[in-house]
Design a protein around this motif. Structure first.
Motif, PDB file in Angstrom:
ATOM      1  N   ARG A 254      33.280 105.535   6.129  1.00 26.40           N
ATOM      2  CA  ARG A 254      32.089 104.767   6.505  1.00 26.40           C
ATOM      3  C   ARG A 254      31.625 103.994   5.295  1.00 26.40           C
ATOM      4  O   ARG A 254      31.211 104.576   4.290  1.00 26.40           O
ATOM      5  CB  ARG A 254      30.977 105.689   7.002  1.00 26.40           C
ATOM      6  N   GLY A 255      31.744 102.689   5.399  1.00 27.78           N
ATOM      7  CA  GLY A 255      31.363 101.827   4.292  1.00 27.78           C
ATOM      8  C   GLY A 255      30.369 100.781   4.718  1.00 27.78           C
ATOM      9  O   GLY A 255      29.858 100.794   5.843  1.00 27.78           O
ATOM     10  N   LEU A 256      30.099  99.862   3.813  1.00 27.10           N
ATOM     11  CA  LEU A 256      29.109  98.819   4.053  1.00 27.10           C
ATOM     12  C   LEU A 256      29.755  97.468   3.823  1.00 27.10           C
ATOM     13  O   LEU A 256      30.464  97.273   2.817  1.00 27.10           O
ATOM     14  CB  LEU A 256      27.923  99.007   3.106  1.00 27.10           C
ATOM     15  N   GLY A 257      29.536  96.551   4.773  1.00 26.69           N
ATOM     16  CA  GLY A 257      30.085  95.213   4.652  1.00 26.69           C
ATOM     17  C   GLY A 257      29.018  94.156   4.838  1.00 26.69           C
ATOM     18  O   GLY A 257      28.012  94.373   5.521  1.00 26.69           O
ATOM     19  N   ALA A 258      29.243  93.006   4.212  1.00 27.95           N
ATOM     20  CA  ALA A 258      28.389  91.835   4.390  1.00 27.95           C
ATOM     21  C   ALA A 258      29.207  90.752   5.078  1.00 27.95           C
ATOM     22  O   ALA A 258      30.441  90.770   5.021  1.00 27.95           O
ATOM     23  CB  ALA A 258      27.887  91.339   3.037  1.00 27.95           C
ATOM     24  N   PRO A 259      28.554  89.804   5.743  1.00 29.76           N
ATOM     25  CA  PRO A 259      29.318  88.725   6.376  1.00 29.76           C
ATOM     26  C   PRO A 259      30.132  87.938   5.349  1.00 29.76           C
ATOM     27  O   PRO A 259      29.721  87.785   4.190  1.00 29.76           O
ATOM     28  CB  PRO A 259      28.231  87.839   7.000  1.00 29.76           C
ATOM     29  N   ARG A 260      31.289  87.467   5.773  1.00 29.57           N
ATOM     30  CA  ARG A 260      32.102  86.601   4.924  1.00 29.57           C
ATOM     31  C   ARG A 260      31.262  85.412   4.434  1.00 29.57           C
ATOM     32  O   ARG A 260      30.370  84.936   5.135  1.00 29.57           O
ATOM     33  CB  ARG A 260      33.305  86.097   5.735  1.00 29.57           C
ATOM     34  N   ASN A 261      31.522  84.969   3.226  1.00 33.01           N
ATOM     35  CA  ASN A 261      30.814  83.858   2.574  1.00 33.01           C
ATOM     36  C   ASN A 261      29.450  84.242   2.021  1.00 33.01           C
ATOM     37  O   ASN A 261      28.687  83.359   1.606  1.00 33.01           O
ATOM     38  CB  ASN A 261      30.668  82.650   3.509  1.00 33.01           C
TER      39      ASN A 261
END
Length: 324
Positions: A254-261
Protein backbone atom coordinates in the motif's frame (compact mmCIF):
# COMPACT_ATOMS: atom_id res chain seq x y z
CA UNK A 1 21.55 60.57 -2.60
CA UNK A 2 17.88 60.97 -3.52
CA UNK A 3 18.60 60.09 -7.14
CA UNK A 4 20.54 56.97 -6.06
CA UNK A 5 17.62 55.71 -3.91
CA UNK A 6 15.17 56.47 -6.73
CA UNK A 7 17.20 54.45 -9.22
CA UNK A 8 17.48 51.58 -6.76
CA UNK A 9 13.72 51.57 -6.21
CA UNK A 10 13.04 51.57 -9.96
CA UNK A 11 15.48 48.69 -10.46
CA UNK A 12 13.86 46.66 -7.68
CA UNK A 13 10.40 47.28 -9.11
CA UNK A 14 11.56 46.23 -12.56
CA UNK A 15 13.05 43.00 -11.22
CA UNK A 16 9.82 42.26 -9.36
CA UNK A 17 7.86 42.61 -12.61
CA UNK A 18 10.09 40.30 -14.67
CA UNK A 19 10.96 37.69 -12.01
CA UNK A 20 8.76 34.56 -12.05
CA UNK A 21 6.40 34.25 -9.08
CA UNK A 22 7.66 32.03 -6.28
CA UNK A 23 5.94 28.64 -6.15
CA UNK A 24 3.68 28.32 -3.14
CA UNK A 25 4.74 25.78 -0.58
CA UNK A 26 2.76 22.54 -0.51
CA UNK A 27 0.09 22.19 0.72
CA UNK A 28 -1.79 25.41 0.02
CA UNK A 29 -5.13 23.92 1.10
CA UNK A 30 -6.53 20.63 2.46
CA UNK A 31 -5.23 17.46 0.83
CA UNK A 32 -7.47 14.58 -0.21
CA UNK A 33 -6.32 10.96 -0.06
CA UNK A 34 -8.45 8.70 -2.24
CA UNK A 35 -8.95 5.15 -0.94
CA UNK A 36 -10.15 2.92 -3.81
CA UNK A 37 -11.99 0.59 -1.41
CA UNK A 38 -14.74 0.81 1.17
CA UNK A 39 -14.23 2.17 4.66
CA UNK A 40 -13.12 -0.18 7.42
CA UNK A 41 -10.65 -2.41 5.58
CA UNK A 42 -6.87 -2.56 5.83
CA UNK A 43 -6.31 0.02 3.10
CA UNK A 44 -8.71 2.43 4.76
CA UNK A 45 -6.84 2.05 8.07
CA UNK A 46 -3.55 2.74 6.28
CA UNK A 47 -4.95 5.93 4.78
CA UNK A 48 -6.59 7.25 7.95
CA UNK A 49 -3.50 6.78 10.08
CA UNK A 50 -1.40 8.45 7.37
CA UNK A 51 -3.88 11.34 7.09
CA UNK A 52 -3.76 12.07 10.81
CA UNK A 53 0.02 12.27 10.97
CA UNK A 54 0.50 13.88 7.55
CA UNK A 55 -1.74 16.70 8.74
CA UNK A 56 0.43 17.03 11.85
CA UNK A 57 3.60 17.36 9.79
CA UNK A 58 2.26 19.73 7.11
CA UNK A 59 0.95 22.59 9.21
CA UNK A 60 -2.54 21.35 10.04
CA UNK A 61 -4.28 22.53 6.86
CA UNK A 62 -6.30 19.30 6.79
CA UNK A 63 -5.91 15.87 5.19
CA UNK A 64 -9.18 14.17 4.28
CA UNK A 65 -9.74 10.53 3.33
CA UNK A 66 -12.21 9.94 0.50
CA UNK A 67 -13.47 6.39 -0.11
CA UNK A 68 -14.17 5.66 -3.79
CA UNK A 69 -14.82 1.89 -3.94
CA UNK A 70 -15.83 -0.18 -6.94
CA UNK A 71 -14.55 -2.40 -9.76
CA UNK A 72 -11.75 -3.88 -7.67
CA UNK A 73 -10.24 -0.47 -7.02
CA UNK A 74 -10.48 0.82 -10.59
CA UNK A 75 -12.98 3.61 -9.84
CA UNK A 76 -10.93 5.19 -7.08
CA UNK A 77 -7.56 4.82 -8.77
CA UNK A 78 -8.94 6.25 -12.02
CA UNK A 79 -10.30 9.25 -10.10
CA UNK A 80 -6.89 9.77 -8.54
CA UNK A 81 -5.10 9.48 -11.88
CA UNK A 82 -7.43 12.04 -13.46
CA UNK A 83 -7.18 14.59 -10.63
CA UNK A 84 -5.38 17.91 -11.03
CA UNK A 85 -1.60 17.33 -10.77
CA UNK A 86 -1.04 19.85 -7.99
CA UNK A 87 -0.36 17.57 -5.03
CA UNK A 88 -3.71 18.14 -3.35
CA UNK A 89 -5.28 14.85 -4.47
CA UNK A 90 -3.26 11.74 -3.67
CA UNK A 91 -4.25 8.10 -4.05
CA UNK A 92 -3.52 4.93 -2.12
CA UNK A 93 -2.02 2.50 -4.65
CA UNK A 94 -2.67 -1.14 -3.80
CA UNK A 95 -0.88 -4.07 -5.30
CA UNK A 96 -1.74 -6.15 -7.07
CA UNK A 97 -4.79 -4.11 -8.16
CA UNK A 98 -2.95 -1.07 -9.54
CA UNK A 99 -0.96 -3.50 -11.70
CA UNK A 100 -3.42 -6.28 -12.51
CA UNK A 101 -6.39 -4.16 -13.58
CA UNK A 102 -4.61 -2.56 -16.58
CA UNK A 103 -3.16 -5.96 -17.51
CA UNK A 104 -6.48 -7.79 -17.59
CA UNK A 105 -8.69 -5.10 -19.14
CA UNK A 106 -8.83 -1.66 -20.70
CA UNK A 107 -8.81 0.72 -17.73
CA UNK A 108 -8.85 4.48 -17.23
CA UNK A 109 -5.40 4.34 -15.66
CA UNK A 110 -2.06 2.57 -15.95
CA UNK A 111 0.90 2.44 -13.63
CA UNK A 112 2.47 5.37 -15.46
CA UNK A 113 -0.67 7.44 -14.81
CA UNK A 114 0.86 8.09 -11.37
CA UNK A 115 4.00 9.49 -9.86
CA UNK A 116 4.86 6.79 -7.28
CA UNK A 117 5.64 8.74 -4.11
CA UNK A 118 6.32 6.07 -1.52
CA UNK A 119 5.27 2.65 -0.37
CA UNK A 120 3.94 2.72 3.18
CA UNK A 121 2.81 -0.79 4.16
CA UNK A 122 3.69 -4.34 3.18
CA UNK A 123 0.83 -6.65 4.14
CA UNK A 124 2.18 -10.05 3.03
CA UNK A 125 -0.02 -12.84 1.80
CA UNK A 126 -0.84 -15.89 3.91
CA UNK A 127 -2.52 -19.26 3.53
CA UNK A 128 -4.57 -20.62 6.43
CA UNK A 129 -6.45 -23.81 7.29
CA UNK A 130 -8.67 -25.05 10.08
CA UNK A 131 -6.85 -26.23 13.18
CA UNK A 132 -8.96 -29.40 13.31
CA UNK A 133 -8.34 -30.33 9.66
CA UNK A 134 -5.97 -32.91 8.19
CA UNK A 135 -3.40 -30.29 7.06
CA UNK A 136 -1.17 -28.61 9.65
CA UNK A 137 1.79 -27.27 7.62
CA UNK A 138 2.51 -25.71 4.24
CA UNK A 139 4.51 -28.76 3.03
CA UNK A 140 1.51 -30.94 3.90
CA UNK A 141 -0.77 -28.65 1.91
CA UNK A 142 1.51 -28.75 -1.14
CA UNK A 143 1.78 -32.53 -0.90
CA UNK A 144 -2.02 -32.84 -0.81
CA UNK A 145 -2.40 -30.50 -3.80
CA UNK A 146 0.13 -32.50 -5.80
CA UNK A 147 -1.43 -35.83 -4.85
CA UNK A 148 -4.94 -34.72 -5.84
CA UNK A 149 -4.72 -31.95 -8.46
CA UNK A 150 -7.76 -29.67 -8.24
CA UNK A 151 -9.40 -31.65 -5.42
CA UNK A 152 -8.72 -29.09 -2.69
CA UNK A 153 -10.31 -25.66 -2.91
CA UNK A 154 -9.28 -22.23 -1.68
CA UNK A 155 -11.21 -19.04 -1.03
CA UNK A 156 -10.19 -15.52 -2.05
CA UNK A 157 -11.66 -12.04 -1.88
CA UNK A 158 -12.35 -12.20 -5.62
CA UNK A 159 -10.89 -12.81 -9.07
CA UNK A 160 -7.59 -10.96 -9.44
CA UNK A 161 -7.43 -10.14 -5.72
CA UNK A 162 -4.18 -10.26 -3.75
CA UNK A 163 -5.12 -13.69 -2.40
CA UNK A 164 -5.96 -15.04 -5.84
CA UNK A 165 -2.61 -13.87 -7.25
CA UNK A 166 -0.82 -15.24 -4.18
CA UNK A 167 -2.32 -18.69 -4.66
CA UNK A 168 -1.56 -18.72 -8.39
CA UNK A 169 2.07 -17.86 -7.63
CA UNK A 170 2.15 -20.56 -4.96
CA UNK A 171 0.72 -23.15 -7.34
CA UNK A 172 3.18 -22.22 -10.05
CA UNK A 173 6.15 -22.43 -7.65
CA UNK A 174 4.95 -25.76 -6.23
CA UNK A 175 3.78 -27.34 -9.46
CA UNK A 176 0.35 -27.95 -7.91
CA UNK A 177 -3.24 -26.83 -8.38
CA UNK A 178 -6.40 -26.28 -6.36
CA UNK A 179 -9.92 -25.10 -7.16
CA UNK A 180 -10.56 -21.36 -6.84
CA UNK A 181 -13.68 -20.21 -4.94
CA UNK A 182 -14.07 -16.39 -5.13
CA UNK A 183 -15.99 -14.53 -2.40
CA UNK A 184 -17.10 -10.93 -1.91
CA UNK A 185 -14.34 -10.16 0.61
CA UNK A 186 -11.94 -11.57 3.18
CA UNK A 187 -14.55 -11.76 5.93
CA UNK A 188 -16.66 -14.04 3.76
CA UNK A 189 -13.58 -16.19 3.12
CA UNK A 190 -12.98 -16.48 6.86
CA UNK A 191 -16.59 -17.49 7.49
CA UNK A 192 -16.33 -20.17 4.81
CA UNK A 193 -13.11 -21.62 6.24
CA UNK A 194 -14.37 -21.72 9.81
CA UNK A 195 -17.63 -23.21 8.58
CA UNK A 196 -15.80 -25.94 6.65
CA UNK A 197 -16.96 -24.87 3.18
CA UNK A 198 -13.40 -24.42 1.88
CA UNK A 199 -10.08 -26.13 2.55
CA UNK A 200 -7.76 -23.12 2.44
CA UNK A 201 -8.23 -19.40 3.05
CA UNK A 202 -6.12 -16.68 1.45
CA UNK A 203 -5.80 -13.38 3.29
CA UNK A 204 -3.26 -10.65 3.83
CA UNK A 205 -1.40 -10.96 7.13
CA UNK A 206 -3.23 -8.12 8.87
CA UNK A 207 -6.55 -9.77 8.14
CA UNK A 208 -5.40 -13.32 8.88
CA UNK A 209 -3.91 -12.45 12.25
CA UNK A 210 -7.22 -10.86 13.21
CA UNK A 211 -9.14 -13.97 12.16
CA UNK A 212 -6.64 -16.05 14.17
CA UNK A 213 -7.32 -14.00 17.28
CA UNK A 214 -3.95 -12.27 17.33
CA UNK A 215 -1.72 -15.35 17.00
CA UNK A 216 -0.63 -17.77 14.30
CA UNK A 217 -2.98 -20.48 15.47
CA UNK A 218 -6.06 -19.80 17.56
CA UNK A 219 -9.45 -21.42 17.74
CA UNK A 220 -10.35 -22.76 14.31
CA UNK A 221 -7.74 -20.76 12.35
CA UNK A 222 -4.12 -21.74 11.63
CA UNK A 223 -1.77 -19.60 9.53
CA UNK A 224 0.59 -21.85 7.58
CA UNK A 225 3.12 -19.17 6.60
CA UNK A 226 3.70 -15.61 5.41
CA UNK A 227 4.81 -14.58 1.92
CA UNK A 228 7.32 -12.02 3.20
CA UNK A 229 11.12 -11.80 2.71
CA UNK A 230 11.72 -12.55 6.41
CA UNK A 231 9.74 -13.49 9.49
CA UNK A 232 7.72 -10.63 10.89
CA UNK A 233 9.08 -9.07 14.06
CA UNK A 234 5.61 -9.00 15.63
CA UNK A 235 5.00 -12.73 15.01
CA UNK A 236 8.40 -14.46 14.68
CA UNK A 237 6.81 -17.88 15.23
CA UNK A 238 5.14 -17.87 11.81
CA UNK A 239 7.52 -19.17 9.10
CA UNK A 240 7.99 -17.63 5.67
CA UNK A 241 7.13 -19.50 2.50
CA UNK A 242 10.76 -19.26 1.38
CA UNK A 243 12.11 -21.12 4.40
CA UNK A 244 9.46 -23.79 3.82
CA UNK A 245 10.74 -24.35 0.29
CA UNK A 246 8.56 -22.04 -1.81
CA UNK A 247 10.20 -18.80 -3.05
CA UNK A 248 6.94 -16.83 -3.05
CA UNK A 249 6.91 -13.21 -1.90
CA UNK A 250 3.69 -11.34 -2.49
CA UNK A 251 0.77 -9.70 -0.78
CA UNK A 252 -0.59 -6.19 -0.77
CA UNK A 253 1.76 -3.24 -0.89
CA UNK A 254 0.00 0.00 0.00
CA UNK A 255 1.66 3.13 -1.24
CA UNK A 256 0.87 6.69 -2.18
CA UNK A 257 0.72 8.12 -5.68
CA UNK A 258 0.19 11.54 -7.22
CA UNK A 259 -1.23 12.22 -10.69
CA UNK A 260 1.26 12.14 -13.55
CA UNK A 261 2.80 15.58 -14.27
CA UNK A 262 2.75 16.67 -10.65
CA UNK A 263 5.65 19.19 -10.45
CA UNK A 264 8.92 17.73 -9.15
CA UNK A 265 9.14 20.44 -6.48
CA UNK A 266 5.72 19.42 -5.15
CA UNK A 267 6.70 15.74 -5.23
CA UNK A 268 9.79 16.57 -3.19
CA UNK A 269 7.69 18.47 -0.62
CA UNK A 270 5.31 15.52 -0.24
CA UNK A 271 8.16 13.06 0.22
CA UNK A 272 9.78 15.31 2.82
CA UNK A 273 6.49 15.32 4.73
CA UNK A 274 6.29 11.52 4.47
CA UNK A 275 9.84 11.26 5.83
CA UNK A 276 8.70 13.21 8.88
CA UNK A 277 5.65 10.97 9.35
CA UNK A 278 7.69 7.78 9.14
CA UNK A 279 10.13 9.09 11.75
CA UNK A 280 7.32 9.94 14.18
CA UNK A 281 7.34 7.43 17.09
CA UNK A 282 3.61 7.93 17.65
CA UNK A 283 2.91 7.00 14.02
CA UNK A 284 5.07 3.89 14.36
CA UNK A 285 3.22 2.86 17.51
CA UNK A 286 -0.19 3.48 15.95
CA UNK A 287 0.71 1.38 12.91
CA UNK A 288 1.98 -1.47 15.07
CA UNK A 289 -1.21 -1.37 17.11
CA UNK A 290 -3.25 -1.68 13.91
CA UNK A 291 -1.13 -4.61 12.59
CA UNK A 292 0.12 -2.42 9.75
CA UNK A 293 3.62 -3.58 8.80
CA UNK A 294 5.57 -0.50 7.73
CA UNK A 295 7.75 -0.84 4.65
CA UNK A 296 8.84 2.63 3.57
CA UNK A 297 10.25 2.72 0.04
CA UNK A 298 10.22 6.10 -1.67
CA UNK A 299 10.75 7.81 -5.01
CA UNK A 300 12.67 5.96 -7.69
CA UNK A 301 13.13 2.89 -5.49
CA UNK A 302 9.35 2.60 -5.14
CA UNK A 303 8.88 3.07 -8.89
CA UNK A 304 11.39 0.27 -9.59
CA UNK A 305 9.68 -2.00 -7.06
CA UNK A 306 6.31 -1.55 -8.79
CA UNK A 307 7.84 -1.98 -12.24
CA UNK A 308 9.43 -5.28 -11.23
CA UNK A 309 6.15 -6.54 -9.83
CA UNK A 310 4.36 -5.51 -13.02
CA UNK A 311 6.78 -7.58 -15.11
CA UNK A 312 6.21 -10.61 -12.87
CA UNK A 313 2.44 -10.24 -13.12
CA UNK A 314 2.57 -9.91 -16.90
CA UNK A 315 4.47 -13.19 -17.02
CA UNK A 316 1.89 -14.79 -14.74
CA UNK A 317 -0.93 -13.47 -16.93
CA UNK A 318 0.71 -14.95 -20.03
CA UNK A 319 0.96 -18.35 -18.33
CA UNK A 320 -2.22 -18.33 -16.21
CA UNK A 321 -4.76 -15.56 -16.93
CA UNK A 322 -6.48 -14.98 -13.60
CA UNK A 323 -9.82 -13.87 -15.01
CA UNK A 324 -10.66 -17.37 -16.27
Amino acid sequence: MLRRWTLAAVAAATLAMVAPPAQAAWPERPVQIIVPFAAGGGTDITARLLARFLDRHTGGRGVVVINRPGAGGEIGMAAGAEAAPDGHTLTILNTPNVLTIPIERSARFRLDSFVPLANLVDDPGTLSVRTDGPIATLPELIAAMRARPGALNYGTAGVGSAGHIAMLLTGRAAGATAEHIPFSGSSAVATALIGGQIDVATANFGEAIGFAGGSGGHGSWRILGVMSPARLATHPDIPTFAELGLPVQTGSLRGLGAPRNTPPATVAEIIRALDAVMADPEYQAAMAGATQVIRYVKGEDYARLLSGMESELRALWAATPWNR
